[in-house]
Design an enzyme around this catalytic site. Structure first.
Site, short mmCIF file in Angstrom:
data_model
loop_
_atom_site.label_atom_id
_atom_site.label_comp_id
_atom_site.label_asym_id
_atom_site.label_seq_id
_atom_site.Cartn_x
_atom_site.Cartn_y
_atom_site.Cartn_z
CE1 TYR A 53 80.14 -87.30 -87.74
CE2 TYR A 53 79.81 -88.91 -86.00
CZ TYR A 53 79.63 -87.64 -86.50
OH TYR A 53 78.98 -86.70 -85.73
CB SER A 233 81.69 -79.19 -79.92
OG SER A 233 81.99 -79.72 -81.18
CG LEU A 235 86.56 -81.02 -73.86
CD1 LEU A 235 87.57 -82.16 -73.92
CD2 LEU A 235 86.82 -80.16 -72.63
CG PHE A 237 86.79 -78.91 -82.83
CD1 PHE A 237 87.29 -79.11 -84.11
CD2 PHE A 237 85.52 -79.35 -82.55
CE1 PHE A 237 86.53 -79.75 -85.08
CE2 PHE A 237 84.75 -79.97 -83.51
CZ PHE A 237 85.27 -80.18 -84.78
N GLY A 238 88.94 -78.96 -78.42
CA GLY A 238 90.19 -78.91 -77.67
C GLY A 238 90.56 -77.54 -77.14
CG LEU A 240 86.32 -74.65 -73.95
CD1 LEU A 240 84.87 -75.10 -73.92
CD2 LEU A 240 86.49 -73.34 -73.18
CB THR A 241 92.17 -78.95 -73.23
OG1 THR A 241 92.90 -78.48 -74.39
CG2 THR A 241 91.11 -79.95 -73.66
N GLY A 242 92.72 -75.66 -72.96
CA GLY A 242 93.77 -74.66 -72.79
C GLY A 242 95.04 -74.96 -73.55
CE LYS A 243 94.49 -79.91 -78.17
NZ LYS A 243 94.56 -81.34 -78.59
#
Length: 345
Positions: A53, A233, A235, A237-238, A240-243
């Site tokens: 990382y 993961s 979300l 990689f985002g 599932l936020t719906g954005k």
């Protein structure tokens, strides 16, 4: 935070873990230290990192996350923080890590752990994980096993014996796996029983509303062998936020590094996300609350790993993990899952 026991002879961890793969790339050191302070004050004393990382990996930031955590850790009471890190496996073209790295053999594992100890500024690691298997298996968005891709690899016994040495020397408290499949976990646990070597206490695998593959084979194996799931993961990689439904160009890792999201380019991802977002809104939840509350509610999840690119994002995400999932909502989630089964394995 709820505490859950890892493994047969492991230790207790909070059921939320702070992931650090953004540290040193999207997240500055000052913001990273603010996140670590915020998490610790909230009872999240379980920190996960890795030698490769920040992510996406590149030579310039390799080891940066561990170094940032290490400078923060040097100011803490060491026995109050649970630190997990990982040794990178081979076959990922990371030429800046031990020239490959070529294998998960004894020399490479020992070199990796010494580097991690130095960057983390500690003399022991609480949980040391193999980041991905050396052998041929589908991972990181692949979804089919291909026997034609077989290659030479370090025997699992040799890997386990190398890890056992580190445990005996006190450099590692417990050992774990990551991105593993049922066969691999069974081999590690069988050999540990037969040879009197340390048991793996956890596997760190992707698990979220778009990828519930853990439930079919790994859930039974991990239950019977007492191996905890560290779910990453949550979300997706985002997604599932719906954005990304509202704005495909919304700021985030997937727009900054499009090739990094190969798991989420499959055809049923967008319809499934739309269905989960609509479900959340029907129940007066944010999509983030639904996604994180679901993962944390699962009986086989020992700890849900959450990460953030900024302190403000963590301040929003951490409370969302405490969302209560009613049986009715779980039933509705399962109905969507049966319609769009694992669109992003």
């Amino acid at each position: 935070m709820k505490q859950r026991l890892l493994g047969k002879k492991g230790f207790s961890v909070p059921d939320i873990c702070l992931g650090t793969m953004t540290f040193g790339e999207q997240t500055s050191e000052s913001d990273a230290h603010a996140q670590l302070d915020f998490a610790l004050n909230a009872g999240v004393n379980f920190i996960d990192t890795a030698e490769m990382y920040a992510v996406p990996p590149r030579a310039e930031t390799c080891g940066a996350s561990e170094s940032i955590v290490g400078r923060w850790l040097s100011r803490q009471s060491r026995d109050k923080v649970i630190v997990a890190t990982k040794v990178a496996g081979p076959a990922r073209s990371l030429q800046w890590i031990r020239s490959g790295p070529p294998a998960l053999d004894r020399a490479n594992i020992r070199a990796a752990v010494e580097g991690s100890l130095s960057r983390l500024q500690t003399d022991y690691i609480d949980l040391y994980q193999l980041h991905w298997p050396e052998r041929n298996q589908p991972m990181f968005g692949q979804w089919q096993f291909n026997p034609d891709a077989e290659r030479e690899c370090t025997p699992i016994r040799t890997q386990l014996e190398a890890l056992a040495e580190l445990v005996r020397e006190g450099k590692v408290r417990q050992i774990g796996l990551s991105n593993e499949h049922p066969w691999g976990i069974m081999q590690f646990t069988r050999l540990a029983d037969e040879l009197g070597l340390p048991h793996v206490v956890s596997t760190q695998n992707a698990y979220h509303l778009l990828n519930r593959t853990f439930e079919t084979g790994l859930a039974e194996v991990c239950h019977r062998e007492q191996v905890g799931l560290l779910a990453y993961s949550a979300l997706a990689f985002g997604h599932l936020t719906g954005k990304y439904l509202e704005n495909p160009a919304a700021p985030g890792r997937l727009t900054q590094w499009p090739s990094f999201g190969q798991r989420y380019t499959k055809p049923n991802v967008a319809p499934a996300v739309s269905a989960y977002v609509a479900l959340a809104r029907r129940h007066n939840m944010t999509p983030t609350q639904l996604a994180l509350g679901f993962v944390r509610s699962r009986w086989f999840v020992s700890s849900t790993i959450i990460g953030a690119s900024s302190l403000s994002q963590l301040q929003e995400t951490l409370p969302a993990t405490h969302t209560i999932m009613s049986p009715e909502i779980i039933a509705e989630i399962d109905n969507i899952h049966l319609q769009y089964t694992n669109p992003a394995p």
